[in-house]
Design a protein around this motif. Structure first.
Motif, short mmCIF file in Angstrom:
data_model
loop_
_atom_site.label_atom_id
_atom_site.label_comp_id
_atom_site.label_asym_id
_atom_site.label_seq_id
_atom_site.Cartn_x
_atom_site.Cartn_y
_atom_site.Cartn_z
N ASP A 159 -11.61 -5.73 44.58
CA ASP A 159 -11.37 -4.38 44.06
C ASP A 159 -12.33 -4.00 42.94
OD1 ASP A 159 -9.20 -3.88 45.81
OD2 ASP A 159 -7.86 -4.98 44.48
N GLY A 160 -13.47 -4.70 42.85
CA GLY A 160 -14.47 -4.36 41.85
C GLY A 160 -15.22 -3.09 42.22
N GLU A 161 -16.00 -2.59 41.29
CA GLU A 161 -16.71 -1.34 41.49
C GLU A 161 -18.03 -1.55 42.22
OE1 GLU A 161 -15.75 1.78 40.73
OE2 GLU A 161 -13.81 0.99 40.06
N TRP A 162 -18.35 -0.61 43.09
CA TRP A 162 -19.67 -0.51 43.71
C TRP A 162 -20.50 0.45 42.87
CZ3 TRP A 162 -21.04 -2.54 48.74
CH2 TRP A 162 -20.01 -3.24 49.37
N ALA A 163 -21.76 0.13 42.65
CA ALA A 163 -22.62 1.00 41.84
C ALA A 163 -23.88 1.33 42.63
CB ALA A 163 -22.99 0.32 40.52
N ALA A 214 -19.28 6.93 51.60
CA ALA A 214 -20.21 6.56 50.54
C ALA A 214 -21.63 6.94 50.95
CB ALA A 214 -20.14 5.07 50.25
N TRP A 229 -27.07 -0.29 46.90
CA TRP A 229 -25.92 -0.41 46.02
C TRP A 229 -25.84 -1.81 45.41
CZ3 TRP A 229 -21.73 3.23 45.38
CH2 TRP A 229 -21.88 4.42 46.11
N THR A 230 -25.24 -1.90 44.22
CA THR A 230 -24.87 -3.18 43.64
C THR A 230 -23.46 -3.50 44.08
OG1 THR A 230 -26.31 -2.90 41.71
CG2 THR A 230 -24.51 -4.49 41.51
N ASN A 260 -13.30 -3.00 50.66
CA ASN A 260 -12.16 -2.12 50.91
C ASN A 260 -12.56 -0.76 51.49
OD1 ASN A 260 -10.46 -4.10 49.98
ND2 ASN A 260 -10.38 -3.31 47.88
N GLN A 300 -24.19 -11.57 41.41
CA GLN A 300 -24.49 -10.16 41.65
C GLN A 300 -25.46 -10.04 42.82
OE1 GLN A 300 -27.38 -7.48 39.36
NE2 GLN A 300 -25.41 -6.89 38.45
N GLN A 357 -17.53 -0.99 53.95
CA GLN A 357 -18.97 -0.77 53.84
C GLN A 357 -19.74 -1.72 54.77
OE1 GLN A 357 -16.85 -1.05 51.27
NE2 GLN A 357 -17.34 0.41 49.65
N PRO A 368 -19.73 -5.39 44.32
CA PRO A 368 -18.80 -5.96 43.35
C PRO A 368 -18.82 -7.48 43.44
CG PRO A 368 -17.60 -5.12 45.25
CD PRO A 368 -19.04 -4.70 45.42
#
Length: 325
Positions: free
Chosen positions: A55-59, A43, A48-49, A263, A31, A266, A51
């Protein structure tokens, strides 16, 4: 200074039978957190955290408003994230914003000198200092320096005037610094990246030792970090405005291998790996804690349920000892 921001055939012939082996799973990506300063999906800028899988999520952790300025770099130190931005439209104004990692609030903003403008920063766990490549006084070159942040003002301590264009820096748990340089050709407003290379950087003198070329052509500003637990180095790369991704850098050869595409294109700076509260093989936290101290007594009882797993979620076994503090 411009901110550059790219044997099996023989076995079968011999009739030798070999066991089939399953494909080895690639090493997992730890992480990481970093500042997203631009993207193709609009965005919000901020911390941000990232992924850890395709295709994982950005938080989003902390939203940050650049105003009329551009974020350059950032670093997390002692539960505060320090983000540096610059407005070059009105005489090169530098801002340092301090954000609480606890609640995301902005604690203060400073307006330091140009020499506090970083191109990348890293926290060195060996000596507790923050290192970075900074602009020199005339904005014509770069300086390796340490920096300390405080509401009363920033203190930049130069180590060495650097030759060339340095775009990323990372510190190993043992204290060694690694820097990435890029060789560029500038013609008017056109910038061509010819190559980039990994170096060891002496944290005391700033002297560099070439390790090898990365194989990447980083045009858009990125950032590097070293996972303090595994010792693996990662680097965000943008070869052009249409692509950005995460690379793992081989500290022995310098080769940087893409491990994850961004994707949303960023652009990530101020990269770091959060330090977990415990090692993977440490016991997980206890549960159902009940303290019984009647009538304000200084003596009483404390009960809890011991964990059945380790911190990484795997099953635990063996005897457990504990200390109450």
């Amino acid at each position: 200074m411009a901110k550059f921001f790219t044997f099996l055939a023989a076995v079968f012939a011999a009739g030798i039978s070999v066991p089939l082996m399953a494909d080895e799973a690639p090493p997992s990506i730890p992480q990481m957190k970093g500042m997203v300063v631009s993207s193709s999906i609009s965005a919000r800028t901020g911390l941000w955290t990232l992924p850890t899988v395709s295709d994982g999520e950005w938080a989003m952790d902390i939203a940050m408003d650049p105003g009329y300025a551009t974020f350059y770099s950032g670093v997390m130190y002692d539960d505060v994230y320090y983000a540096t931005r610059c407005n070059a439209q009105y005489g090169t104004i530098v801002y340092v914003d301090a954000y609480s990692m606890e609640d995301g609030s902005k604690l203060w903003t400073n307006y330091p000198k140009l020499t506090a403008l970083p191109y990348d920063l890293t926290y060195n766990p060996y000596d507790g200092k923050i290192y970075g490549f900074f602009s020199n006084e005339k904005n014509t070159g770069m300086v390796l320096a340490t920096i300390s942040y405080d509401k009363s003002g920033e203190t930049v301590t130069p180590i060495k005037e650097m030759t060339g264009n340095w775009i990323a820096i990372a510190a190993a748990p043992s204290g060694e610094l690694y820097g990435i340089s890029s060789d560029v050709t500038v013609q008017g407003t056109s910038v061509t990246v010819n190559s980039s290379s990994l170096h060891k950087v002496d944290r005391m003198t700033g002297e560099t030792t070439l390790i090898g070329e990365t194989g990447q052509l980083p045009l858009i500003t990125g950032s590097a970090t070293i996972d303090p637990r595994s010792g693996r180095m990662f680097w965000t790369v943008g070869p052009d405005s249409d692509n950005s991704y995460l690379c793992e850098v081989d500290l022995n050869t310098g080769v940087a291998t893409k491990v994850l595409d961004f994707n949303g294109r960023q652009q990530v700076v101020g990269l770091y790996v959060p330090t977990p509260p415990a090692e993977d093989d440490a016991p997980a936290a206890v549960k159902d804690v009940v303290a019984a101290f009647n009538g304000g007594s200084l003596s009483g009882s404390l009960s809890f349920t011991a964990p059945s797993t380790l911190y990484d979620g795997t099953s635990a076994s063996g005897a457990l000892t504990y200390t109450i503090l």
